[in-house]
Design an enzyme around this catalytic site. Structure first.
Site, PDB file in Angstrom:
ATOM      1  N   SER A   1       3.217  -1.198  -7.538  1.00  0.00           N
ATOM      2  CA  SER A   1       2.646   0.145  -7.437  1.00  0.00           C
ATOM      3  C   SER A   1       3.289   0.854  -6.258  1.00  0.00           C
ATOM      4  O   SER A   1       3.745   0.208  -5.297  1.00  0.00           O
ATOM      5  CB  SER A   1       1.134   0.073  -7.224  1.00  0.00           C
ATOM      6  OG  SER A   1       0.595   1.348  -6.912  1.00  0.00           O
TER       7      SER A   1
ATOM      8  N   TYR B   1      -6.480  -2.635  -3.309  1.00  0.00           N
ATOM      9  CA  TYR B   1      -5.323  -2.454  -4.187  1.00  0.00           C
ATOM     10  C   TYR B   1      -4.032  -2.476  -3.380  1.00  0.00           C
ATOM     11  O   TYR B   1      -3.055  -3.130  -3.765  1.00  0.00           O
ATOM     12  CB  TYR B   1      -5.466  -1.137  -4.948  1.00  0.00           C
ATOM     13  CG  TYR B   1      -4.529  -1.006  -6.122  1.00  0.00           C
ATOM     14  CD1 TYR B   1      -4.711  -1.774  -7.270  1.00  0.00           C
ATOM     15  CD2 TYR B   1      -3.472  -0.106  -6.097  1.00  0.00           C
ATOM     16  CE1 TYR B   1      -3.864  -1.649  -8.357  1.00  0.00           C
ATOM     17  CE2 TYR B   1      -2.614   0.027  -7.181  1.00  0.00           C
ATOM     18  CZ  TYR B   1      -2.821  -0.749  -8.305  1.00  0.00           C
ATOM     19  OH  TYR B   1      -1.971  -0.632  -9.381  1.00  0.00           O
TER      20      TYR B   1
END
Length: 224
Positions: free
Chosen positions: A116, A129
């Site tokens: 990501s 995350y």
């Protein structure tokens, strides 16, 4: 025991609860071989058995992941375990099981981990995350060093926000959508198709000297 009657080039699509039969059927419609399977990558015993029963992979796309967005002061242990166990622990052992098969076959290969942009920057309500995706970046670099002698490459693709059936409800919040679009310099949400070129490149011989790095597909988010 690997099925020696299996065609040499078969795309294996894996889902956690339901086999990805629609995707496999679309591939077969192009005249290519594909199988749809069910595997919960959180079940490490099942992961080991899954790869042991199949011929060595040429390419792995390591794509399982989750998120529990909330401020860091509100995160509890269950949140931590849910995100880090899937995004890091499962990703590690899926890659390990796949790499062991590649090493035994001696033909090299490519590990592609879906990271990501949040593995390169921080973000509000993204502490778990970010922790998991920064970890994935470090893991992939170390994998690249461990596996280079076996001609196995390890890289990540680091997307921005991609519009999918799972993420689409979040963008119904206009304020959230506006905040995301303000950071994506090309002015639009990512689509699954935006990742295809990156994946094909890293899987192919065109990337034969590319390992231990990240291909950031973020519309300019991390350039600022």
């Amino acid at each position: 025991v690997p099925d020696q009657d299996r065609p040499a080039d078969v795309e294996v699509l894996q889902g956690r609860d339901v086999a990805e039969e629609a995707g496999a059927e679309a591939i077969r419609a192009r005249g290519e071989a594909a199988e749809a399977t069910v595997l919960d990558v959180a079940d490490l015993g099942a992961v080991t058995a899954f790869f042991a029963e199949l011929p060595a992979f040429d390419v792995l796309v390591n794509n399982a992941g989750t998120n529990r967005p909330k401020p860091m002061q509100d995160v509890d242990e269950a949140d931590y375990d849910a995100v880090l166990d899937l995004n890091v622990k499962s990703a590690f052992f899926v890659a390990q099981a796949c790499a062991r098969g590649m090493i035994a076959a001696g033909a090299g290969g490519s590990l592609i981990h879906i990271g990501s942009q949040m593995g390169h920057v921080g973000g509000p309500n993204r502490s778990l995350y970010c922790a998991s995706k920064w970890a994935l970046e470090g893991m992939s670099k170390a994998f690249a060093l461990d596996l280079a002698a076996h001609r196995i490459r390890s890289n990540t693709i680091a997307p921005t926000f991609i519009e999918t059936p799972m993420t689409r409800p979040f963008f119904e919040n206009q304020a959230f959508k506006d905040s995301v679009l303000a950071k994506i310099k090309l002015g639009r949400l990512g689509q699954v198709e935006d990742l295809m070129g990156a994946a094909v490149f890293l899987a192919s011989d065109a990337a034969a000297l590319v390992t231990g790095t990240s291909l950031i597909v973020d519309g300019g988010w991390t350039a600022d």
